[in-house]
Design a protein around this motif. Sequence first.
Motif, PDB file in Angstrom:
ATOM      1  N   ARG A  62      27.724  73.739 -45.817  1.00  0.00           N
ATOM      2  CA  ARG A  62      28.353  72.659 -46.577  1.00  0.00           C
ATOM      3  C   ARG A  62      29.630  73.199 -47.204  1.00  0.00           C
ATOM      4  NH1 ARG A  62      22.675  71.120 -49.508  1.00  0.00           N
ATOM      5  NH2 ARG A  62      21.754  69.965 -47.769  1.00  0.00           N
ATOM      6  N   LEU A  63      30.753  72.706 -46.709  1.00  0.00           N
ATOM      7  CA  LEU A  63      32.066  73.092 -47.208  1.00  0.00           C
ATOM      8  C   LEU A  63      32.608  71.943 -48.062  1.00  0.00           C
ATOM      9  CD1 LEU A  63      33.483  74.523 -43.857  1.00  0.00           C
ATOM     10  CD2 LEU A  63      32.329  75.771 -45.675  1.00  0.00           C
ATOM     11  N   PRO A  64      33.670  72.161 -48.815  1.00  0.00           N
ATOM     12  CA  PRO A  64      34.188  71.092 -49.676  1.00  0.00           C
ATOM     13  C   PRO A  64      34.570  69.815 -48.919  1.00  0.00           C
ATOM     14  CG  PRO A  64      35.162  73.181 -50.317  1.00  0.00           C
ATOM     15  CD  PRO A  64      34.379  73.430 -49.047  1.00  0.00           C
ATOM     16  N   GLU A  65      35.132  69.949 -47.732  1.00  0.00           N
ATOM     17  CA  GLU A  65      35.654  68.789 -47.004  1.00  0.00           C
ATOM     18  C   GLU A  65      34.771  68.318 -45.857  1.00  0.00           C
ATOM     19  OE1 GLU A  65      38.551  67.271 -47.972  1.00  0.00           O
ATOM     20  OE2 GLU A  65      38.643  68.697 -49.625  1.00  0.00           O
ATOM     21  N   ARG A  66      33.775  69.154 -45.447  1.00  0.00           N
ATOM     22  CA  ARG A  66      32.969  68.803 -44.270  1.00  0.00           C
ATOM     23  C   ARG A  66      31.731  69.684 -44.201  1.00  0.00           C
ATOM     24  NH1 ARG A  66      35.444  71.950 -39.213  1.00  0.00           N
ATOM     25  NH2 ARG A  66      36.346  73.703 -40.317  1.00  0.00           N
ATOM     26  N   GLU A  67      30.865  69.346 -43.260  1.00  0.00           N
ATOM     27  CA  GLU A  67      29.691  70.168 -42.973  1.00  0.00           C
ATOM     28  C   GLU A  67      29.793  70.677 -41.544  1.00  0.00           C
ATOM     29  OE1 GLU A  67      26.044  68.070 -43.731  1.00  0.00           O
ATOM     30  OE2 GLU A  67      26.336  68.182 -45.902  1.00  0.00           O
ATOM     31  N   VAL A  82      36.775  80.178 -49.837  1.00  0.00           N
ATOM     32  CA  VAL A  82      36.301  78.813 -49.581  1.00  0.00           C
ATOM     33  C   VAL A  82      34.856  78.682 -50.059  1.00  0.00           C
ATOM     34  CG1 VAL A  82      35.758  77.096 -47.819  1.00  0.00           C
ATOM     35  CG2 VAL A  82      37.859  78.455 -47.635  1.00  0.00           C
ATOM     36  N   HIS A  84      31.171  77.433 -50.254  1.00  0.00           N
ATOM     37  CA  HIS A  84      30.251  76.984 -49.215  1.00  0.00           C
ATOM     38  C   HIS A  84      28.815  77.078 -49.705  1.00  0.00           C
ATOM     39  CE1 HIS A  84      30.851  81.312 -48.691  1.00  0.00           C
ATOM     40  NE2 HIS A  84      29.648  81.376 -48.133  1.00  0.00           N
TER      41      HIS A  84
END
Length: 117
Positions: A62-67, A82, A84
């Motif tokens: 799970r990243l800030p802008e997407r998975e 980043v 995560h």
Amino acid sequence: MNDKVNLAAKLAHVASYWSPHTVGQFNGCDLMVVKVKGEFVRHQHDETDDFFLVLSGELTLRLPEREIVLRPGELYVVPRGVEHQPFAAVETELLLIEPSGTPNTGDARTAAPRRLL
């Protein structure tokens, strides 16, 4: 490393989740196996990238802008800095590569201790 390493045999000795075990070293980096299940703490590494290779199971990063969903044989490198959060709905086995001494939570105070296997 004086001999080959069988990752499946090493993972058979890992009993707890989210506890990396070092199975070798490469150019100042630890080669680690880990079993994961459930949700890990959201974190970041300011000094290094974070390498994930799925051996079995399925890992969601799970990243800030997407998975990003990784299945066996797939890898992803989270760039340094980043945020995560790794998540695995089922037991998942990973190979991790990090510079020796990198805390798995991004914070030495909360990191799992390094274990040799």
